[in-house]
Design a protein around this motif. Structure first.
Motif, short mmCIF file in Angstrom:
data_model
loop_
_atom_site.label_atom_id
_atom_site.label_comp_id
_atom_site.label_asym_id
_atom_site.label_seq_id
_atom_site.Cartn_x
_atom_site.Cartn_y
_atom_site.Cartn_z
N LEU A 188 0.97 -1.31 0.00
CA LEU A 188 0.00 0.08 -0.03
C LEU A 188 0.86 1.14 -0.06
O LEU A 188 1.89 1.25 0.68
N GLU A 189 0.72 2.13 -0.91
CA GLU A 189 1.52 3.18 -0.97
C GLU A 189 0.65 4.54 -1.13
O GLU A 189 -0.22 4.77 -1.54
N GLU A 190 1.28 5.72 -0.64
CA GLU A 190 0.75 6.91 -0.72
C GLU A 190 0.95 7.41 -2.27
O GLU A 190 1.61 7.10 -2.88
N LEU A 191 -0.33 8.05 -2.78
CA LEU A 191 -0.55 8.44 -4.18
C LEU A 191 0.24 9.61 -4.01
O LEU A 191 0.32 10.55 -3.39
N MET A 192 1.04 9.66 -5.26
CA MET A 192 1.92 10.85 -5.53
C MET A 192 1.72 11.37 -6.81
O MET A 192 1.07 10.79 -7.67
N GLU A 193 1.85 12.73 -6.96
CA GLU A 193 1.69 13.41 -8.23
C GLU A 193 2.87 14.26 -8.90
O GLU A 193 3.85 14.53 -8.32
N PRO A 195 5.00 14.55 -13.24
CA PRO A 195 5.29 13.84 -14.11
C PRO A 195 6.26 12.78 -14.03
O PRO A 195 7.03 12.68 -12.99
N GLU A 196 6.25 11.78 -14.75
CA GLU A 196 7.24 10.47 -14.56
C GLU A 196 8.38 10.77 -15.71
O GLU A 196 8.34 11.00 -16.62
N ILE A 197 9.63 10.13 -15.00
CA ILE A 197 10.64 10.02 -16.05
C ILE A 197 11.52 8.74 -15.80
O ILE A 197 11.36 8.25 -14.46
P1 AMP Z 1 4.91 0.87 -10.92
O1 AMP Z 1 4.95 -0.52 -11.89
O2 AMP Z 1 4.95 0.53 -9.35
O3 AMP Z 1 5.94 1.82 -11.60
O4 AMP Z 1 3.40 1.45 -11.17
C1 AMP Z 1 3.06 1.55 -12.43
C2 AMP Z 1 2.46 3.00 -12.71
O5 AMP Z 1 1.38 3.32 -11.62
C3 AMP Z 1 3.40 4.01 -12.57
O6 AMP Z 1 4.42 4.21 -13.57
C4 AMP Z 1 2.67 5.43 -12.00
O7 AMP Z 1 2.06 6.00 -13.03
C5 AMP Z 1 1.49 4.66 -11.22
N1 AMP Z 1 2.12 4.87 -9.78
C6 AMP Z 1 2.77 3.76 -9.12
N2 AMP Z 1 3.01 4.26 -7.77
C7 AMP Z 1 2.38 5.27 -7.77
C8 AMP Z 1 2.18 6.38 -6.60
N3 AMP Z 1 2.68 5.94 -5.30
N4 AMP Z 1 1.53 7.45 -7.04
C9 AMP Z 1 1.02 7.54 -7.92
N5 AMP Z 1 1.04 6.99 -8.94
C10 AMP Z 1 1.93 5.87 -8.99
#
Ligand code: AMP
Length: 427
Positions: A188-193, A195-197
Motif C-alpha cells: 500500500l503506498e501514498e499516491l504521488m503526483e 510527471p514521470e521519468i
Molecule cells: P509501478 O509499476 O510501481 O511503476 O507503477 C506503475 C504506474 O503506476 C507508475 O508508472 C505510475 O504511473 C503509477 N504509480 C505507481 N505508484 C504510484 C504512486 N505512489 N503514486 C502515483 N502513481 C503511482
C-alpha cells in the motif's frame, strides 16, 4: 574480449530488436543470435526458439550456442535465475542475479530496501492479509496505490481515490484471480503526483553511471486516456532532466541502491531502471526495474553512439566508471503500432504492409523495430498486442516525430492503432 564475438540476446520484443540492431552495428560482434526473437529480428539475426518461462530450456539454448556473451532482455528469465546459472558455469552474461533482480520481482523487497538505504520514495506498508490492509490504511491518506508484490506485467498496480476502493483492490489481488501468486502480498503506498521519468543507470556491482533518460506513454489513448498498456511510445531528449537533477538522482537513488545491494551481499550488475515521479518535493522512486524498458530502449539505442558491447563488458568487468559514453545530441522517439483491441483481445496473424521486405529500406533515418511479429510463409504478420515500434533520432524531437509519422503513413495492417501525440508533453 575478442573482436569476433558471438552474442546471444534472450527475448523477443521491440526492446530486443533494438538491442540486436545495436549489437549488429558493433565492429566487435561477428554474429548475433536471438532466442526466441520475432519476425523482424529474424531479418537481423539468427533466431532460435526457447521457452522463456523455463530455466532449463533457457540454459539448453545458451549451452548449445556457446556465445561469448549472453544479454538478458526481459524480467522473467532474470526472475528465474538464468544469470546465476550462467555465472556458475563461467559464462559471460549481462544482467542481475536472481537475488539482485528482487529490486523488480518483489515490490515489498524494493520498498523495504529503499527504506533501509534512505532512498526517496512514497510512504508505504507491506500487507499479507485484508486485516493488514484495513489496519495500515488508518495511517495513510485517502488516495493510495495498491500494488501486487510480484511480477504482474504492468497489471498489478491499482490507483485508488478512497480507502474503500483500496480495500476492493486488495481483495482482488489477494483472491489470486487477477494475478495468481504475484498477489500473495501487496504494498500500500501514498499516491504521488507529478510527471514521470524513466532513469537508466548502468551498474557494475560496485558503482553506476547514468544513461540517457526517457519518458514513456503507458495509456492506450491520446491525451493519456484509457487503460494501461506495455507502452505506446516513448521519447528521449537531454532536456527531460537537467544536469543537476541527474546528479541528484545518481547521488540519492542510483548510487545508494548499488552500494546498498553490495553491502547486503547481493551486488547489482546490469541496468537499473528507476521509475521516478517528479513531485513538488523532488524526485521520488515509483519503482525499480532491473533491465531495459520497452519502448524506451528503442529510443536509447538510436541515440547511443558508443559501442553497446563496451557497456555490457564494462558492467560485467566492474569498469563502468571508466566509460565515456557518447550520445547523439537532440532527441529520439518511438511510436508503437498496436493491434486493434489491445490491451484487450486482439487478432493475430494479420499481414503487415509497407515494411517493403527489408526493414527501413524506404524510410531514411527511421528504424522499424519489431515487437509482436512473426514470419509466416515468408511474410511478416502480427503476433502480439504491440506490433511495431517506429523509431527515429534527430536534431530535435519535432524532427524525429515528423519522420516517424511520415513512415507510419506507409505502414498498415488491419486494425492497426497508434497514438498521434507521442512526445506531446515535451513539445
Ligand atoms: P509501478 O509499476 O510501481 O511503476 O507503477 C506503475 C504506474 O503506476 C507508475 O508508472 C505510475 O504511473 C503509477 N504509480 C505507481 N505508484 C504510484 C504512486 N505512489 N503514486 C502515483 N502513481 C503511482
Amino acid at each position: 574480449m575478442t573482436n569476433e564475438m558471438k552474442v546471444l540476446v534472450i527475448g523477443g520484443g521491440g526492446r530486443e530488436d533494438a538491442m540486436v540492431w545495436a549489437l549488429a552495428k558493433s565492429p566487435r560482434v561477428s554474429e548475433v543470435v536471438c532466442a526466441p526473437g520475432n519476425g523482424g529480428i529474424a531479418q537481423r539475426a539468427r533466431c532460435v526458439s526457447v521457452d522463456q518461462s523455463s530455466l532449463s530450456d533457457l540454459l539448453r539454448v545458451v549451452l548449445a550456442e556457446q556465445p561469448d556473451l549472453t544479454v538478458i532482455g526481459p524480467e522473467l528469465p532474470l526472475s528465474l535465475g538464468i544469470v546465476d546459472e550462467l555465472q556458475k558455469r563461467g559464462l559471460r552474461v549481462f544482467g542481475p542475479t536472481q537475488a539482485a533482480a528482487m529490486l523488480e520481482t518483489s515490490k515489498a523487497f524494493a520498498k523495504d530496501f529503499m527504506q533501509r538505504h534512505k532512498i526517496p520514495t512514497a510512504g508505504y506498508a507491506v500487507c499479507k492479509s485484508l486485516d493488514d490492509v484495513k489496519r495500515e490504511l488508518k495511517h495513510l491518506p485517502p488516495a493510495v496505490v495498491v500494488k501486487a508484490d510480484g511480477l504482474a506485467a504492468g497489471k498489478g498496480v491499482i490507483l485508488c481515490a478512497s480507502h474503500e476502493e483500496a480495500i476492493h483492490a486488495a481483495q482482488s489481488i489477494f483472491s489470486g484471480d487477477l494475478l495468481g501468486a504475484a498477489g500473495a502480498q501487496l504494498v500500500l503506498e501514498e499516491l504521488m503526483e507529478g510527471p514521470e521519468i524513466s532513469f537508466f543507470a548502468l551498474c557494475d556491482g560496485t558503482t553506476a553511471i547514468p544513461l540517457a533518460c526517457a519518458q514513456d506513454h503507458k495509456r492506450i489513448g491520446e491525451g493519456d486516456t484509457g487503460p494501461n498498456t506495455g507502452g505506446m511510445g516513448a521519447y528521449s531528449t537531454d532536456e527531460l532532466m537537467d544536469a543537476p537533477t541527474r546528479a541528484w538522482v545518481m547521488e540519492h537513488v542510483a548510487l545508494p541502491a548499488v552500494r546498498g545491494m553490495r553491502a547486503e551481499g547481493t551486488p547489482f550488475t546490469g541496468i537499473l531502471f528507476i521509475g521516478l515521479m517528479m513531485t513538488a518535493d523532488g524526485p521520488r522512486v515509483l519503482e525499480f526495474n532491473t533491465r531495459f524498458g520497452d519502448p524506451e530502449t528503442q529510443t536509447l539505442m538510436m541515440r547511443l553512439e558508443s559501442d553497446i558491447v563496451d557497456l555490457f563488458d564494462a558492467a560485467i568487468d566492474g569498469r563502468v566508471s571508466e566509460l565515456k559514453l557518447r550520445w547523439k545530441p537532440g532527441a529520439a522517439a518511438c511510436v508503437v503500432a498496436a493491434s486493434g483491441g489491445y490491451p484487450g483481445k486482439f487478432a493475430k496473424g494479420i499481414a503487415i504492409h509497407g515494411l517493403d521486405g527489408g526493414l527501413d529500406a524506404k524510410y531514411d533515418g527511421v528504424e522499424v523495430f519489431h515487437a509482436g511479429t512473426a514470419l509466416q510463409d515468408g511474410a511478416i504478420v502480427t503476433a502480439g498486442g504491440r506490433v511495431l515500434g517506429v523509431t527515429a533520432a534527430e536534431v530535435d524531437l519535432r524532427s524525429a516525430l515528423k519522420k516517424i509519422y511520415a513512415a507510419l503513413q506507409h505502414i498498415e495492417f488491419e486494425g492497426m492503432v497508434y497514438r498521434r501525440d507521442i512526445g506531446h508533453r515535451a513539445l
